[in-house]
Design a protein around this motif. Structure first.
Motif, PDB file in Angstrom:
ATOM      1  N   VAL A 418       0.840  -1.184   0.000  1.00 14.94           N
ATOM      2  CA  VAL A 418       0.000   0.000   0.000  1.00 14.94           C
ATOM      3  C   VAL A 418       0.876   1.236   0.000  1.00 14.94           C
ATOM      4  CG1 VAL A 418      -1.799   1.280   1.230  1.00 14.94           C
ATOM      5  CG2 VAL A 418      -1.826  -1.224   1.226  1.00 14.94           C
ATOM      6  N   ALA A 419       0.712   2.099  -1.014  1.00 11.40           N
ATOM      7  CA  ALA A 419       1.506   3.316  -1.124  1.00 11.40           C
ATOM      8  C   ALA A 419       0.760   4.528  -0.577  1.00 11.40           C
ATOM      9  CB  ALA A 419       1.892   3.560  -2.583  1.00 11.40           C
ATOM     10  N   ALA A 420      -0.582   4.532  -0.701  1.00 14.48           N
ATOM     11  CA  ALA A 420      -1.370   5.666  -0.226  1.00 14.48           C
ATOM     12  C   ALA A 420      -2.828   5.243  -0.127  1.00 14.48           C
ATOM     13  CB  ALA A 420      -1.219   6.872  -1.152  1.00 14.48           C
ATOM     14  N   ILE A 421      -3.653   6.092   0.485  1.00 18.39           N
ATOM     15  CA  ILE A 421      -5.087   5.823   0.633  1.00 18.39           C
ATOM     16  C   ILE A 421      -5.841   7.031   0.115  1.00 18.39           C
ATOM     17  CG2 ILE A 421      -6.973   5.331   2.226  1.00 18.39           C
ATOM     18  CD1 ILE A 421      -4.992   4.048   4.107  1.00 18.39           C
ATOM     19  N   ASP A 422      -6.822   6.771  -0.734  1.00 19.53           N
ATOM     20  CA  ASP A 422      -7.683   7.833  -1.271  1.00 19.53           C
ATOM     21  C   ASP A 422      -9.123   7.447  -0.995  1.00 19.53           C
ATOM     22  OD1 ASP A 422      -8.862   9.907  -2.557  1.00 19.53           O
ATOM     23  OD2 ASP A 422      -8.324   9.272  -4.594  1.00 19.53           O
ATOM     24  N   GLY A 423      -9.691   7.959   0.107  1.00 15.73           N
ATOM     25  CA  GLY A 423     -11.037   7.572   0.492  1.00 15.73           C
ATOM     26  C   GLY A 423     -11.081   6.099   0.873  1.00 15.73           C
ATOM     27  N   LEU A 424     -11.858   5.312   0.138  1.00 16.36           N
ATOM     28  CA  LEU A 424     -11.944   3.868   0.369  1.00 16.36           C
ATOM     29  C   LEU A 424     -11.148   3.077  -0.660  1.00 16.36           C
ATOM     30  CD1 LEU A 424     -15.724   3.555   1.269  1.00 16.36           C
ATOM     31  CD2 LEU A 424     -13.777   3.570   2.824  1.00 16.36           C
ATOM     32  N   VAL A 425     -10.300   3.745  -1.419  1.00 18.74           N
ATOM     33  CA  VAL A 425      -9.499   3.096  -2.453  1.00 18.74           C
ATOM     34  C   VAL A 425      -8.025   3.158  -2.068  1.00 18.74           C
ATOM     35  CG1 VAL A 425      -8.892   3.074  -4.898  1.00 18.74           C
ATOM     36  CG2 VAL A 425     -11.191   3.723  -4.206  1.00 18.74           C
ATOM     37  N   LEU A 426      -7.336   2.026  -2.191  1.00 17.14           N
ATOM     38  CA  LEU A 426      -5.913   1.965  -1.884  1.00 17.14           C
ATOM     39  C   LEU A 426      -5.100   2.183  -3.141  1.00 17.14           C
ATOM     40  CD1 LEU A 426      -5.806  -1.177   0.474  1.00 17.14           C
ATOM     41  CD2 LEU A 426      -6.240   1.213   1.075  1.00 17.14           C
ATOM     42  N   ASP A 427      -4.067   3.042  -3.040  1.00 16.81           N
ATOM     43  CA  ASP A 427      -3.065   3.138  -4.098  1.00 16.81           C
ATOM     44  C   ASP A 427      -1.979   2.121  -3.777  1.00 16.81           C
ATOM     45  OD1 ASP A 427      -4.300   5.137  -5.537  1.00 16.81           O
ATOM     46  OD2 ASP A 427      -3.364   6.740  -4.376  1.00 16.81           O
ATOM     47  N   VAL A 428      -1.798   1.159  -4.667  1.00 15.66           N
ATOM     48  CA  VAL A 428      -0.867   0.061  -4.389  1.00 15.66           C
ATOM     49  C   VAL A 428       0.215   0.011  -5.468  1.00 15.66           C
ATOM     50  CG1 VAL A 428      -2.639  -1.282  -3.211  1.00 15.66           C
ATOM     51  CG2 VAL A 428      -2.261  -1.637  -5.650  1.00 15.66           C
ATOM     52  N   GLU A 429       1.289  -0.710  -5.131  1.00 18.33           N
ATOM     53  CA  GLU A 429       2.376  -0.939  -6.074  1.00 18.33           C
ATOM     54  C   GLU A 429       2.864  -2.360  -5.886  1.00 18.33           C
ATOM     55  OE1 GLU A 429       5.211   1.980  -4.995  1.00 18.33           O
ATOM     56  OE2 GLU A 429       5.590   1.179  -3.001  1.00 18.33           O
ATOM     57  N   PRO A 430       3.462  -2.938  -6.916  1.00 10.49           N
ATOM     58  CA  PRO A 430       3.959  -4.314  -6.769  1.00 10.49           C
ATOM     59  C   PRO A 430       5.080  -4.369  -5.752  1.00 10.49           C
ATOM     60  CG  PRO A 430       4.683  -3.351  -8.847  1.00 10.49           C
ATOM     61  CD  PRO A 430       3.687  -2.402  -8.261  1.00 10.49           C
ATOM     62  N   LEU A 431       5.119  -5.439  -4.991  1.00  7.89           N
ATOM     63  CA  LEU A 431       6.132  -5.561  -3.947  1.00  7.89           C
ATOM     64  C   LEU A 431       7.524  -5.641  -4.552  1.00  7.89           C
ATOM     65  CD1 LEU A 431       6.547  -5.769  -0.909  1.00  7.89           C
ATOM     66  CD2 LEU A 431       6.359  -8.252  -1.123  1.00  7.89           C
ATOM     67  N   THR A 432       7.641  -6.343  -5.673  1.00 10.24           N
ATOM     68  CA  THR A 432       8.927  -6.447  -6.344  1.00 10.24           C
ATOM     69  C   THR A 432       9.206  -5.153  -7.091  1.00 10.24           C
ATOM     70  OG1 THR A 432       8.603  -8.825  -6.656  1.00 10.24           O
ATOM     71  CG2 THR A 432      10.287  -7.748  -8.021  1.00 10.24           C
ATOM     72  N   GLY A 433      10.265  -4.467  -6.713  1.00  7.65           N
ATOM     73  CA  GLY A 433      10.612  -3.222  -7.371  1.00  7.65           C
ATOM     74  C   GLY A 433       9.940  -2.025  -6.776  1.00  7.65           C
ATOM     75  N   ALA A 434       9.135  -2.204  -5.705  1.00  3.89           N
ATOM     76  CA  ALA A 434       8.424  -1.084  -5.115  1.00  3.89           C
ATOM     77  C   ALA A 434       9.365  -0.252  -4.252  1.00  3.89           C
ATOM     78  CB  ALA A 434       7.269  -1.593  -4.256  1.00  3.89           C
ATOM     79  N   ALA A 435       8.983   0.991  -4.037  1.00  8.03           N
ATOM     80  CA  ALA A 435       9.776   1.846  -3.144  1.00  8.03           C
ATOM     81  C   ALA A 435       9.674   1.338  -1.711  1.00  8.03           C
ATOM     82  CB  ALA A 435       9.276   3.281  -3.232  1.00  8.03           C
ATOM     83  N   ARG A 436      10.745   1.412  -0.956  1.00  5.82           N
ATOM     84  CA  ARG A 436      10.735   0.918   0.421  1.00  5.82           C
ATOM     85  C   ARG A 436       9.941   1.866   1.309  1.00  5.82           C
ATOM     86  NH1 ARG A 436      16.734  -0.172   2.241  1.00  5.82           N
ATOM     87  NH2 ARG A 436      15.595  -1.110   3.986  1.00  5.82           N
ATOM     88  N   ASP A 437       9.257   1.286   2.255  1.00  3.17           N
ATOM     89  CA  ASP A 437       8.425   2.072   3.162  1.00  3.17           C
ATOM     90  C   ASP A 437       9.313   2.938   4.055  1.00  3.17           C
ATOM     91  OD1 ASP A 437       5.860   2.665   4.433  1.00  3.17           O
ATOM     92  OD2 ASP A 437       6.770   1.623   6.148  1.00  3.17           O
ATOM     93  N   TYR A 438       8.777   4.070   4.465  1.00  4.10           N
ATOM     94  CA  TYR A 438       9.565   4.991   5.282  1.00  4.10           C
ATOM     95  C   TYR A 438       9.954   4.356   6.595  1.00  4.10           C
ATOM     96  CZ  TYR A 438       5.501   5.844   8.228  1.00  4.10           C
ATOM     97  OH  TYR A 438       4.453   5.718   9.078  1.00  4.10           O
ATOM     98  N   ARG A 439       9.125   3.418   7.108  1.00  8.69           N
ATOM     99  CA  ARG A 439       9.448   2.767   8.369  1.00  8.69           C
ATOM    100  C   ARG A 439      10.617   1.822   8.198  1.00  8.69           C
ATOM    101  NH1 ARG A 439       3.542   0.587   9.505  1.00  8.69           N
ATOM    102  NH2 ARG A 439       3.751   0.447   7.231  1.00  8.69           N
ATOM    103  N   GLU A 440      10.703   1.191   7.003  1.00  5.45           N
ATOM    104  CA  GLU A 440      11.841   0.305   6.753  1.00  5.45           C
ATOM    105  C   GLU A 440      13.130   1.125   6.630  1.00  5.45           C
ATOM    106  OE1 GLU A 440      11.101  -2.111   3.411  1.00  5.45           O
ATOM    107  OE2 GLU A 440       9.251  -3.010   4.232  1.00  5.45           O
ATOM    108  N   ARG A 441      13.035   2.284   5.945  1.00  2.62           N
ATOM    109  CA  ARG A 441      14.202   3.108   5.795  1.00  2.62           C
ATOM    110  C   ARG A 441      14.698   3.616   7.162  1.00  2.62           C
ATOM    111  NH1 ARG A 441      11.094   5.334   1.519  1.00  2.62           N
ATOM    112  NH2 ARG A 441      10.699   7.212   2.788  1.00  2.62           N
ATOM    113  N   ARG A 442      13.734   3.946   8.024  1.00  5.05           N
ATOM    114  CA  ARG A 442      14.109   4.441   9.345  1.00  5.05           C
ATOM    115  C   ARG A 442      14.793   3.352  10.158  1.00  5.05           C
ATOM    116  NH1 ARG A 442       9.390   7.099  12.654  1.00  5.05           N
ATOM    117  NH2 ARG A 442       9.553   8.480  10.819  1.00  5.05           N
TER     118      ARG A 442
END
Length: 447
Positions: A418-442
């Motif tokens: 999950v990259a973002a949330i827009d109302g009741l719709v999730l903006d998603v990206e494939p796990l392979t090649g996806a940007a790392r989550d900010y919590r993982e970077r931290r």
């Protein structure tokens, strides 16, 4: 499965909106269960016999055909009458009797003129009986009565003449009908009347009859066979669909169920029923004199409702849609009007469904109380359907509508983030090649 009772409840409420009105429209249809049935004594006149039994009639003694026509004269009923006249001429019946109860005609003037001409030029005797009591012949249906050689109204029935409705006795006095309504039961019914369909049949000159004497009364009954006929089962169904209240409710409920299915991620019972109801409603509106602008308003109303259902909260689009829906419902038919009960069911029922039922269903369908939105970004899940660019994903066991902005679509079964949330719709990206989550970077770069 946990949302199935809620979905079935909403589906049931919408279908009941049709069920509340459809019986009254279907009740206008003749009640026999087959398209054609024969009876040798079904058109007997007067009360039942208490002793005298006539000889069983044979086909050689004569034949009378009675067809039953009710509701608006649409293409199905007009075609049925014309086919019946042609068949009666081929069978050389003694008389063809039309039992009529119609508020008017919805066919164009050319079709109605053709029917009237066929009726007037027929080589068989035609009689039209408006009954039973409470029946009517208005608008174009009155022309069908006036074109017949023998005409009668049951007591309590009405016919439209010069845009005014008159009763059976006045119609006979003015010469609109030529067989009186009431029978003098003290003298029997041998004088001729149209109190019942049986009285009317035996009152037509040329129909072979037997006179049965019982005490001080004499009654008549056909000497030959009386055959009752009506349209086929499929035609009766389509005729019911083409009644104004049923066509309206099928059309709007069909659209509502399609919207319901759109937000339930898949094709289920609601989608199939909705598509069927919508198509039947379109057929009914095509037969009836409906206004295209009103239909467009109803469709626009559903679009407006869908916009706010997407957000899960009724807002300005819901208000705009409700106004459009009310105007479209009130102006749907040209020359016909919907009953207040139909409008109440359609407008109030749809408003309640779109204000509370649909948003509640969407919130229950695409969210769970165990998942907080602040924890959704960065969560991993799996694509249930292809996300290209929209589809359905599963995150922590909950089903969500999702979309991706990437050029490469996500296939069913692929891992997603999950990259973002827009109302009741999730903006998603494939796990392979996806940007790392900010919590993982931290966590990977501690301070």
């Amino acid at each position: 499965m946990r949302n199935l009772p809620r979905r079935l409840a909403i589906l049931g409420i919408l279908l009941l909106m049709v069920g509340a009105v459809a019986p009254s429209a279907v009740a206008q249809q003749p009640g026999t269960g087959s398209s054609s049935s024969s009876s040798s004594s079904g058109a007997s006149s007067g009360s039942g016999s208490n002793g005298a039994t006539p000889e069983s009639p044979s086909a050689d003694d004569g034949l009378v055909t009675v067809i039953q026509v009710s509701g608006y004269l649409d293409p199905i009923e007009v075609s049925f009458i014309e086919r019946s006249i042609t068949q009666a001429e081929a069978d050389r019946v003694d008389a063809l009797v039309v039992q009529l109860d119609s508020p008017g005609a919805v066919v164009d003037d050319a079709e109605l003129d053709q029917l009237v001409a066929h009726e007037q030029n027929a080589t068989v005797t035609i009689g039209v009986w408006v009954g039973p009591s409470g029946a009517e012949a208005s608008g174009g249906a009155a022309r069908v009565v006036e074109a017949a050689k023998y005409r009668g109204l049951a007591p309590g029935s009405i016919i439209e003449v010069d845009e005014q409705h008159i009763g059976a006795d006045e119609a006979f006095t003015r010469g609109i009908t030529n067989i009186p309504a009431s029978c003098d039961r003290q003298r029997g019914s041998s004088e001729g009347c149209s109190a019942t369909i049986g009285d009317f049949v035996v009152s037509i000159p040329g129909v072979p009859v037997n006179e049965i004497t019982q005490g001080d009364q004499t009654r008549k009954e056909p000497a030959g066979q009386t055959k009752f006929a009506q349209v086929s089962l499929v035609d009766r169904l389509m005729h019911s669909v083409a009644s104004p209240p049923v066509a309206y409710l099928l059309f709007v409920i069909g659209m509502a169920l399609l919207i319901f299915e759109l937000f339930t991620a898949g094709v289920g019972v609601a989608g199939v029923v909705g598509a069927g109801a919508f198509l039947l409603g379109c057929y009914g509106l095509a037969v009836l004199p409906s206004r295209p602008v009103a239909i467009a308003l109803l469709v626009f109303a559903m679009f407006g409702y869908a916009v706010d259902i997407q957000t899960g909260v009724p807002r300005v689009w819901t208000g705009i849609a409700t106004v459009a829906f009310v105007i479209g419902s009130l102006t749907l038919y040209d020359g016909l009007s919907l009953s207040w009960i139909t409008l109440l069911i359609g407008i109030v029922g749809m408003t309640i469904a779109m204000l509370s039922g649909m948003p509640a269903m969407v919130r229950a369908r695409f969210s769970t109380p165990t998942i907080g939105r602040e924890w959704m970004v960065g969560e991993e899940g799996e694509a249930r359907t292809a996300v290209s660019p929209e589809g359905v994903v599963v995150v922590r066991g909950a089903t969500w509508r999702a979309r991706t902005n990437r050029a490469t679509p996500i296939s069913p079964g692929d891992q997603i983030r999950v990259a973002a949330i827009d109302g009741l719709v999730l903006d998603v990206e494939p796990l392979t090649g996806a940007a790392r989550d900010y919590r993982e970077r931290r966590s990977s770069h501690p301070s």
